[in-house]
Design an enzyme around this catalytic site. Sequence first.
Site, PDB file in Angstrom:
ATOM      1  N   LYS A 200      21.708  15.792  56.027  1.00 49.69           N
ATOM      2  CA  LYS A 200      21.767  16.532  57.287  1.00 49.69           C
ATOM      3  C   LYS A 200      20.567  17.479  57.334  1.00 49.69           C
ATOM      4  O   LYS A 200      20.439  18.379  56.490  1.00 49.69           O
ATOM      5  CB  LYS A 200      23.077  17.310  57.376  1.00 49.69           C
ATOM      6  CG  LYS A 200      23.183  18.114  58.668  1.00 49.69           C
ATOM      7  CD  LYS A 200      24.555  18.734  58.835  1.00 49.69           C
ATOM      8  CE  LYS A 200      24.614  19.573  60.110  1.00 49.69           C
ATOM      9  NZ  LYS A 200      25.922  20.215  60.272  1.00 49.69           N
ATOM     10  N   ARG A 210      25.209  23.896  69.711  1.00 47.87           N
ATOM     11  CA  ARG A 210      25.507  25.314  69.462  1.00 47.87           C
ATOM     12  C   ARG A 210      26.119  25.942  70.724  1.00 47.87           C
ATOM     13  O   ARG A 210      26.950  26.835  70.617  1.00 47.87           O
ATOM     14  CB  ARG A 210      24.244  26.023  68.982  1.00 47.87           C
ATOM     15  CG  ARG A 210      23.660  25.288  67.746  1.00 47.87           C
ATOM     16  CD  ARG A 210      23.327  26.119  66.561  1.00 47.87           C
ATOM     17  NE  ARG A 210      23.056  25.250  65.418  1.00 47.87           N
ATOM     18  CZ  ARG A 210      21.997  25.334  64.607  1.00 47.87           C
ATOM     19  NH1 ARG A 210      21.084  26.265  64.811  1.00 47.87           N
ATOM     20  NH2 ARG A 210      21.850  24.501  63.595  1.00 47.87           N
ATOM     21  N   ARG A 221      19.529  27.531  59.380  1.00 50.97           N
ATOM     22  CA  ARG A 221      20.303  26.984  58.255  1.00 50.97           C
ATOM     23  C   ARG A 221      19.379  26.350  57.208  1.00 50.97           C
ATOM     24  O   ARG A 221      19.777  25.432  56.498  1.00 50.97           O
ATOM     25  CB  ARG A 221      21.271  25.913  58.767  1.00 50.97           C
ATOM     26  CG  ARG A 221      22.184  26.339  59.906  1.00 50.97           C
ATOM     27  CD  ARG A 221      23.355  25.378  60.009  1.00 50.97           C
ATOM     28  NE  ARG A 221      24.050  25.460  61.288  1.00 50.97           N
ATOM     29  CZ  ARG A 221      24.884  26.453  61.611  1.00 50.97           C
ATOM     30  NH1 ARG A 221      25.092  27.442  60.778  1.00 50.97           N
ATOM     31  NH2 ARG A 221      25.501  26.427  62.794  1.00 50.97           N
ATOM     32  N   GLU A 237      20.277  13.084  48.226  1.00 52.05           N
ATOM     33  CA  GLU A 237      21.537  13.730  48.625  1.00 52.05           C
ATOM     34  C   GLU A 237      22.641  12.688  48.834  1.00 52.05           C
ATOM     35  O   GLU A 237      23.792  12.910  48.468  1.00 52.05           O
ATOM     36  CB  GLU A 237      21.333  14.532  49.911  1.00 52.05           C
ATOM     37  CG  GLU A 237      20.557  15.834  49.710  1.00 52.05           C
ATOM     38  CD  GLU A 237      21.461  16.992  49.276  1.00 52.05           C
ATOM     39  OE1 GLU A 237      22.608  16.755  48.887  1.00 52.05           O
ATOM     40  OE2 GLU A 237      20.993  18.149  49.342  1.00 52.05           O
ATOM     41  N   LYS A 252      21.863  12.478  59.553  1.00 50.98           N
ATOM     42  CA  LYS A 252      21.987  13.242  60.793  1.00 50.98           C
ATOM     43  C   LYS A 252      20.820  14.211  60.936  1.00 50.98           C
ATOM     44  O   LYS A 252      20.509  14.886  59.956  1.00 50.98           O
ATOM     45  CB  LYS A 252      23.291  14.027  60.709  1.00 50.98           C
ATOM     46  CG  LYS A 252      23.588  14.898  61.897  1.00 50.98           C
ATOM     47  CD  LYS A 252      24.809  15.726  61.613  1.00 50.98           C
ATOM     48  CE  LYS A 252      24.991  16.662  62.806  1.00 50.98           C
ATOM     49  NZ  LYS A 252      26.102  17.564  62.622  1.00 50.98           N
ATOM     50  N   SER A 278      23.615  16.161  69.604  1.00 50.07           N
ATOM     51  CA  SER A 278      23.639  16.721  70.956  1.00 50.07           C
ATOM     52  C   SER A 278      22.270  16.709  71.648  1.00 50.07           C
ATOM     53  O   SER A 278      22.173  16.410  72.838  1.00 50.07           O
ATOM     54  CB  SER A 278      24.172  18.149  70.902  1.00 50.07           C
ATOM     55  OG  SER A 278      23.402  18.945  70.018  1.00 50.07           O
ATOM     56  N   TYR A 317      28.027  10.813  71.621  1.00 49.82           N
ATOM     57  CA  TYR A 317      28.779  11.374  72.741  1.00 49.82           C
ATOM     58  C   TYR A 317      28.973  10.340  73.851  1.00 49.82           C
ATOM     59  O   TYR A 317      29.737  10.574  74.778  1.00 49.82           O
ATOM     60  CB  TYR A 317      28.077  12.644  73.256  1.00 49.82           C
ATOM     61  CG  TYR A 317      28.011  13.718  72.177  1.00 49.82           C
ATOM     62  CD1 TYR A 317      29.123  14.517  71.915  1.00 49.82           C
ATOM     63  CD2 TYR A 317      26.883  13.874  71.377  1.00 49.82           C
ATOM     64  CE1 TYR A 317      29.096  15.461  70.897  1.00 49.82           C
ATOM     65  CE2 TYR A 317      26.843  14.827  70.355  1.00 49.82           C
ATOM     66  CZ  TYR A 317      27.959  15.614  70.129  1.00 49.82           C
ATOM     67  OH  TYR A 317      27.937  16.540  69.111  1.00 49.82           O
TER      68      TYR A 317
HETATM   69  C1  PBG Z   1      28.176  21.956  61.708  1.00 53.37           C
HETATM   70  C2  PBG Z   1      27.775  20.884  62.636  1.00 53.37           C
HETATM   71  C3  PBG Z   1      26.671  20.872  63.496  1.00 53.37           C
HETATM   72  C4  PBG Z   1      26.704  19.658  64.179  1.00 53.37           C
HETATM   73  C5  PBG Z   1      27.824  18.965  63.727  1.00 53.37           C
HETATM   74  N1  PBG Z   1      28.452  19.727  62.743  1.00 53.37           N
HETATM   75  C6  PBG Z   1      25.721  21.900  63.869  1.00 53.37           C
HETATM   76  C7  PBG Z   1      24.783  22.534  62.970  1.00 53.37           C
HETATM   77  O1  PBG Z   1      24.611  22.178  61.802  1.00 53.37           O
HETATM   78  O2  PBG Z   1      24.188  23.493  63.472  1.00 53.37           O
HETATM   79  C8  PBG Z   1      25.719  19.225  65.200  1.00 53.37           C
HETATM   80  C9  PBG Z   1      26.149  18.131  66.100  1.00 53.37           C
HETATM   81  C10 PBG Z   1      25.289  17.932  67.275  1.00 53.37           C
HETATM   82  O3  PBG Z   1      24.251  18.588  67.461  1.00 53.37           O
HETATM   83  O4  PBG Z   1      25.654  17.070  68.093  1.00 53.37           O
HETATM   84  N2  PBG Z   1      29.565  22.124  61.699  1.00 53.37           N
END
Ligand code: PBG
Length: 332
Positions: A200, A210, A221, A237, A252, A278, A317
């Site tokens: 990720k 967000r 992060r 990982e 991701k 997203s 989505y």
């Molecule tokens: C963290 C989480 C995130 C997403 C899924 N789980 C956000 C992040 O790491 O800031 C992002 C999913 C998306 O952008 O569609 N719980």
Amino acid sequence: MTSTPHPVIRPRRLRSTPALRRLVSETRLHPADLVLPVFVREGIGGPIPIASMPGVVQHSLDSVRAAVVEAAEAGVGGIMLFGVPEVRDATGTGATDPDGILNVATRVVRDEVGDAVVVQTDLCLDEFTDHGHCGVLDALGRVDNDATLERYAEMALVQAASGSQVLGLSGMMDGQTAAVRAALDDAGFLDTALLAYSAKYASAFYGPFRDAVDSQLQGDRRTYQLDPGNRREGLREALLDIEEGADVVMVKPAGSYLDVLADVSAASDVPVWAYQVSGEYAMVEAAAMHGWIDRRRAVAESVRGIRRAGADAVLTYWATELAGWIRNGDDA
Ligand code: PBG
């Protein structure tokens, strides 16, 4: 000098009719390979649109029922639930409260769809903490890896008890897969599966998410999510998570990380999924709203590309809508 005449090699032959193209297609889309992420917000009377994700809403505990039934009827393979709580605190207690929004939503959704579609939950603290980080903080305000593992273990037990069948470990803490597996096994939740968000990346493409979860995050992060330049580390990982007992590993975001996805897919002996996040969704929707792109073709092509790169399933989505098109034969 004379040369042996060669016929022109004609790959175009196999592209000459729709039926031929269909017969030789290497990558098909199927509804069962799609997973729909779903947001459920505490304390609202009906769905609230998410401005940066046109077509996606924060569901109420009531409106989520119809959404998951619609997904199940379209043949979607799974649902990934996210909770948006009313109140947040430093350690994210809402995440481990059996009456916290995500756990209540899980029971509601399981009650509605049973086993018709796989019900999965996000296992991370970021939606529940008042600082918005994926873990708890130490005295200096840094994310404390091992203290966070204890919270994840507690979350896992509550989520499993609420009926979640697959836990989505999205926090990027070291050792999270092993810690959660051990806690589940000790408590007898032997059948609860773990989806490790292994690779990720610290991505700008999470921007609209967000909004979707009303994130409280200030800063970033980057001390726990991967650096976007690192391909080898993504594979590392994933291999670590497989060693720790992950049942599925994930890459991701998807679209900007197809090389990592191909590497993980080649090396993994467990299923490999990818999350079309997203921002990937929002970009296509925004361009389509301007008439700059053919929405339907772009949606199908983007998901097909992720499958072609090696994803066995895709979180998107568009899952329900795309599944509907596929079933109507419009995108076989
Ligand atoms: C963290 C989480 C995130 C997403 C899924 N789980 C956000 C992040 O790491 O800031 C992002 C999913 C998306 O952008 O569609 N719980």
